[in-house]
Design a protein around this motif. Structure first.
Motif, PDB file in Angstrom:
ATOM      1  N   LEU A   1       0.840  -1.189   0.000  1.00  0.00           N
ATOM      2  CA  LEU A   1       0.000   0.000   0.000  1.00  0.00           C
ATOM      3  C   LEU A   1       0.879   1.245   0.000  1.00  0.00           C
ATOM      4  O   LEU A   1       1.749   1.402   0.852  1.00  0.00           O
ATOM      5  CB  LEU A   1      -0.916  -0.004   1.229  1.00  0.00           C
ATOM      6  CG  LEU A   1      -1.798   1.229   1.437  1.00  0.00           C
ATOM      7  CD1 LEU A   1      -2.761   1.421   0.270  1.00  0.00           C
ATOM      8  CD2 LEU A   1      -2.565   1.110   2.750  1.00  0.00           C
ATOM      9  N   ALA A   2       0.661   2.128  -0.967  1.00  0.00           N
ATOM     10  CA  ALA A   2       1.475   3.340  -1.102  1.00  0.00           C
ATOM     11  C   ALA A   2       0.800   4.514  -0.399  1.00  0.00           C
ATOM     12  O   ALA A   2      -0.391   4.759  -0.591  1.00  0.00           O
ATOM     13  CB  ALA A   2       1.695   3.674  -2.579  1.00  0.00           C
ATOM     14  N   THR A   3       1.570   5.224   0.425  1.00  0.00           N
ATOM     15  CA  THR A   3       1.045   6.378   1.147  1.00  0.00           C
ATOM     16  C   THR A   3       2.054   7.516   1.084  1.00  0.00           C
ATOM     17  O   THR A   3       3.117   7.390   0.476  1.00  0.00           O
ATOM     18  CB  THR A   3       0.735   6.007   2.609  1.00  0.00           C
ATOM     19  OG1 THR A   3       0.071   7.098   3.264  1.00  0.00           O
ATOM     20  CG2 THR A   3       2.011   5.681   3.374  1.00  0.00           C
ATOM     21  N   LEU A   4       1.733   8.634   1.709  1.00  0.00           N
ATOM     22  CA  LEU A   4       2.569   9.836   1.631  1.00  0.00           C
ATOM     23  C   LEU A   4       4.013   9.562   2.047  1.00  0.00           C
ATOM     24  O   LEU A   4       4.267   8.965   3.092  1.00  0.00           O
ATOM     25  CB  LEU A   4       1.986  10.935   2.517  1.00  0.00           C
ATOM     26  CG  LEU A   4       0.676  11.581   2.052  1.00  0.00           C
ATOM     27  CD1 LEU A   4       0.169  12.533   3.111  1.00  0.00           C
ATOM     28  CD2 LEU A   4       0.864  12.293   0.726  1.00  0.00           C
ATOM     29  N   ALA A   5       4.956  10.039   1.237  1.00  0.00           N
ATOM     30  CA  ALA A   5       6.369   9.830   1.532  1.00  0.00           C
ATOM     31  C   ALA A   5       6.785  10.527   2.825  1.00  0.00           C
ATOM     32  O   ALA A   5       7.704  10.083   3.518  1.00  0.00           O
ATOM     33  CB  ALA A   5       7.223  10.326   0.370  1.00  0.00           C
ATOM     34  N   GLY A   6       6.085  11.625   3.175  1.00  0.00           N
ATOM     35  CA  GLY A   6       6.423  12.349   4.396  1.00  0.00           C
ATOM     36  C   GLY A   6       6.263  11.523   5.657  1.00  0.00           C
ATOM     37  O   GLY A   6       6.941  11.775   6.666  1.00  0.00           O
ATOM     38  N   ASN A   7       5.396  10.521   5.636  1.00  0.00           N
ATOM     39  CA  ASN A   7       5.209   9.667   6.808  1.00  0.00           C
ATOM     40  C   ASN A   7       6.469   8.872   7.139  1.00  0.00           C
ATOM     41  O   ASN A   7       6.677   8.478   8.294  1.00  0.00           O
ATOM     42  CB  ASN A   7       4.044   8.695   6.586  1.00  0.00           C
ATOM     43  CG  ASN A   7       2.701   9.402   6.548  1.00  0.00           C
ATOM     44  OD1 ASN A   7       2.479  10.366   7.261  1.00  0.00           O
ATOM     45  ND2 ASN A   7       1.801   8.916   5.706  1.00  0.00           N
TER      46      ASN A   7
END
Length: 356
Positions: free
Chosen positions: A165-171
């Motif tokens: 699952l791809a999510t915000l890189a900032g996390n």
């Protein structure tokens, strides 16, 4: 998409969540019934994820800075050194943990709503895939439960397929939170990370991209599903470059679990949301669920609304290293047609709108 809607219509007649075996031997008492204990554990499991996603990264960052100012600064320095050394791991496949993905807490998480995963077609382990997930909702509960854990049995339903699952890189720049996310097989939604998974990690990989992203979350509301897709073509171009088949995924009920204050386009508040979205990468939504102890109060606990995630039929995509805009448009149109051609194929689905 017709298969997605048909499958969803079939599961509407199904029963709710099953009781967990760990609660079968609880003694009966008027103040401690099995159902109440189970419900409390479900609420706690969901709330811990909500708080972790919203606050864990910021809290751990502040804690790390604080420790630097104490006599335990050496611990913080050692962790920071390791963090620098490990900085690129999220972009190189991450650090998936089968143990974390199979935690019992995720079964409580699943049964709170409940969340169900519906398979309509087999996926070949000899191919790679890009799942286009819709809609975003507020916190993507369906996407996380189905693809970030094994609570709904993804590996058993799709043997040989590894979801990411791809999510915000900032996390992944925040201490502790990055490791928590990576343990579930979650990766940054950037080109380097997705390219690595699809080109250097063998076959049988499925990258799950929430296509609408933060912009779509600003329009989510109970009763109507607004999909931001018309001008989102990057995931199609990426699929062509990697030769990864496109798979439409839709979560019925994702927009029902929170209520949001939606501002009209052109208002000052809407403009502020858009600018903050571009600045920090996510949209600051004004939303609420129910309270911790009562459904009649406001809080961060989502409402108990069923979420049914249907994985549709894959669209076979050839590998073209430099696809022309015409080819991208062609496959993007094929993807969109799966929605528009089936808009009236079921009476169970709520109205859907494809936005830019």
């Amino acid at each position: 998409m017709k298969t997605i809607l048909a499958a969803y219509s079939g599961v509407l007649r199904g029963t709710g969540s099953s009781l967990l075996s760990a609660l079968q031997d609880l003694p009966s008492a008027p103040w401690l019934s099995r159902s109440k204990v189970q419900k409390h554990l479900q609420v706690i499991s969901v709330l811990q994820w909500v708080m972790s996603f919203l606050m864990l990264g910021a809290a751990c960052t502040l804690l790390l800075v604080y420790i630097f100012c104490t006599d335990c600064w050496l611990i913080a320095a050692m962790y920071t050194a390791w963090l620098i050394f490990d900085w690129n791991t999220p972009k190189q496949g991450g650090r998936r943990s089968s143990w974390v993905r199979n935690w019992t807490v995720w079964t409580y998480f699943r049964d709170y709503f409940p969340i169900r995963l519906i398979k309509t077609h087999n996926l070949l382990p000899s191919r790679n895939y890009i799942f286009g997930y819709h809609p975003h909702g507020i916190l993507c509960f369906g996407a996380f439960c189905n693809f970030g854990t094994e609570a709904t049995g993804f590996s058993k339903k799709f043997p040989g397929i590894r979801p990411s699952l791809a999510t915000l890189a900032g996390n992944f720049r925040m201490p502790v939170l990055r490791d928590y996310l990576m343990s579930g097989g979650i990766c940054p939604v950037n080109r380097n990370s997705i390219d690595y998974i699809l080109s250097r990690n063998g076959t049988g990989n499925a990258v799950v991209i929430v296509v609408g992203g933060a912009a779509e979350s600003l329009n989510c509301a109970p009763g109507v599903n607004s999909v931001t897709l018309k001008n989102r073509k990057g995931f199609v171009k990426l699929a062509l470059q990697q030769g990864a088949d496109l798979v439409p995924v839709y979560s019925f009920g994702e927009n029902e679990v929170y209520k949001q204050l939606i501002f009209e386009e052109g208002t000052w508040w809407r403009l502020a949301q858009r600018r903050l979205q571009k600045l920090i990468g996510f949209a600051p939504c004004l939303f609420h669920g129910c309270g911790l102890f009562s459904d009649d109060t406001w809080g961060l606990v989502p409402y108990c609304k069923p979420i049914t995630t249907v994985v549709g039929e894959p669209i076979t995509v050839p590998k073209i290293e430099e696809p022309s805009q015409e080819v991208v448009d062609q496959y993007h149109a094929m993807y969109i047609s799966s929605w528009s051609n089936s808009s009236t194929s079921t009476r169970s689905a709520s109205p859907r709108r494809i936005a830019s």
